[in-house]
Design a protein around this motif. Sequence first.
Motif, PDB file in Angstrom:
ATOM      1  N   LEU A 125      44.007 129.963  74.288  1.00  0.00           N
ATOM      2  CA  LEU A 125      44.128 128.762  73.472  1.00  0.00           C
ATOM      3  C   LEU A 125      44.669 129.055  72.082  1.00  0.00           C
ATOM      4  CD1 LEU A 125      41.096 126.560  74.498  1.00  0.00           C
ATOM      5  CD2 LEU A 125      43.515 126.153  74.899  1.00  0.00           C
ATOM      6  N   SER A 126      44.468 130.277  71.608  1.00  0.00           N
ATOM      7  CA  SER A 126      45.019 130.613  70.293  1.00  0.00           C
ATOM      8  C   SER A 126      46.530 130.758  70.344  1.00  0.00           C
ATOM      9  CB  SER A 126      44.396 131.907  69.772  1.00  0.00           C
ATOM     10  OG  SER A 126      44.745 132.986  70.620  1.00  0.00           O
ATOM     11  N   ARG A 144      39.331 127.178  80.466  1.00  0.00           N
ATOM     12  CA  ARG A 144      38.599 127.763  81.582  1.00  0.00           C
ATOM     13  C   ARG A 144      37.170 128.137  81.225  1.00  0.00           C
ATOM     14  NH1 ARG A 144      38.354 126.964  85.484  1.00  0.00           N
ATOM     15  NH2 ARG A 144      38.200 128.945  86.548  1.00  0.00           N
ATOM     16  N   ALA A 145      36.750 127.821  80.018  1.00  0.00           N
ATOM     17  CA  ALA A 145      35.375 128.063  79.599  1.00  0.00           C
ATOM     18  C   ALA A 145      34.992 126.970  78.611  1.00  0.00           C
ATOM     19  CB  ALA A 145      35.249 129.446  78.951  1.00  0.00           C
ATOM     20  N   VAL A 149      37.063 121.234  70.523  1.00  0.00           N
ATOM     21  CA  VAL A 149      38.351 121.022  69.891  1.00  0.00           C
ATOM     22  C   VAL A 149      38.181 120.044  68.745  1.00  0.00           C
ATOM     23  CG1 VAL A 149      38.950 119.226  71.582  1.00  0.00           C
ATOM     24  CG2 VAL A 149      40.764 120.350  70.265  1.00  0.00           C
ATOM     25  N   SER A 150      38.790 120.351  67.621  1.00  0.00           N
ATOM     26  CA  SER A 150      38.770 119.453  66.466  1.00  0.00           C
ATOM     27  C   SER A 150      40.037 118.616  66.494  1.00  0.00           C
ATOM     28  CB  SER A 150      38.690 120.249  65.165  1.00  0.00           C
ATOM     29  OG  SER A 150      37.496 120.975  65.111  1.00  0.00           O
ATOM     30  N   GLY A 178      36.740 129.407  69.523  1.00  0.00           N
ATOM     31  CA  GLY A 178      36.859 130.511  70.460  1.00  0.00           C
ATOM     32  C   GLY A 178      38.281 130.624  71.001  1.00  0.00           C
ATOM     33  N   ASP A 179      38.550 131.744  71.610  1.00  0.00           N
ATOM     34  CA  ASP A 179      39.874 132.012  72.154  1.00  0.00           C
ATOM     35  C   ASP A 179      39.738 132.174  73.656  1.00  0.00           C
ATOM     36  OD1 ASP A 179      42.544 132.577  72.405  1.00  0.00           O
ATOM     37  OD2 ASP A 179      42.331 134.683  71.878  1.00  0.00           O
ATOM     38  N   VAL A 180      39.669 131.046  74.380  1.00  0.00           N
ATOM     39  CA  VAL A 180      39.391 131.084  75.804  1.00  0.00           C
ATOM     40  C   VAL A 180      40.688 130.970  76.609  1.00  0.00           C
ATOM     41  CG1 VAL A 180      37.110 130.087  75.451  1.00  0.00           C
ATOM     42  CG2 VAL A 180      39.022 128.592  76.018  1.00  0.00           C
ATOM     43  N   ASP A 181      40.623 131.422  77.853  1.00  0.00           N
ATOM     44  CA  ASP A 181      41.751 131.259  78.764  1.00  0.00           C
ATOM     45  C   ASP A 181      41.947 129.779  79.071  1.00  0.00           C
ATOM     46  OD1 ASP A 181      42.362 133.986  79.114  1.00  0.00           O
ATOM     47  OD2 ASP A 181      40.782 134.212  80.603  1.00  0.00           O
TER      48      ASP A 181
END
Length: 194
Positions: A125-126, A144-145, A149-150, A178-181
């Motif tokens: 997501l990053s 995926r986790a 989201v702002s 967070g930096d999720v898939d």
Amino acid sequence: MRILRASDRIAVPWKNGGGTTSEVAVYPDGASFDDFGWRISIAQIAKGGPFSTFPGIDRKLAMLDGRVTLTIAGQDVVALSPASPPAIFPGDAPTSAELVEGPATDLNVMTRRGAFTARMERCRLSGCDLAASRDAAARFCFPRASTSVSHHDDTIRLAPDDALLFDTEDTERLSFSGDVDALWIEIRRKNPTK
């Protein structure tokens, strides 16, 4: 931006008993298999077997959980896992899947040939590019986790496999915790109006 909650989806059993499919979104709203322009769904695969055929439809399929091998007429056998890129194949080509590790879950994008095309890719997501192309008809993000989201002044909590549907005009940057898939999908019109 709309949130399409995984908890709101209805799983429909396959006629062959091999799994279920839950529709995520379809265009136009309420369209059937005979007249949709594009369709996104999630399938739970309980056992291997042949796919339904969809004349005039192009497909992209990404594994969310489990592992399968796809046998597609005219192509090499494709091994799919949650780490592999999506498989691309015509919906009218005879295709079958065999479970390697399951049960398995996949994300499926179908577009009507000559009317729409789709791009589907895995990202963090990053690093996802959320900017719309000029001819985008719809854009989706599937974290995926669990994440949040702002958006404007709101913070929205997302469960795994909740989907975000973006307006084509919505180009502002979103901030995810967070930096999720994630899986990123963009649907484009094949012949956009000039």
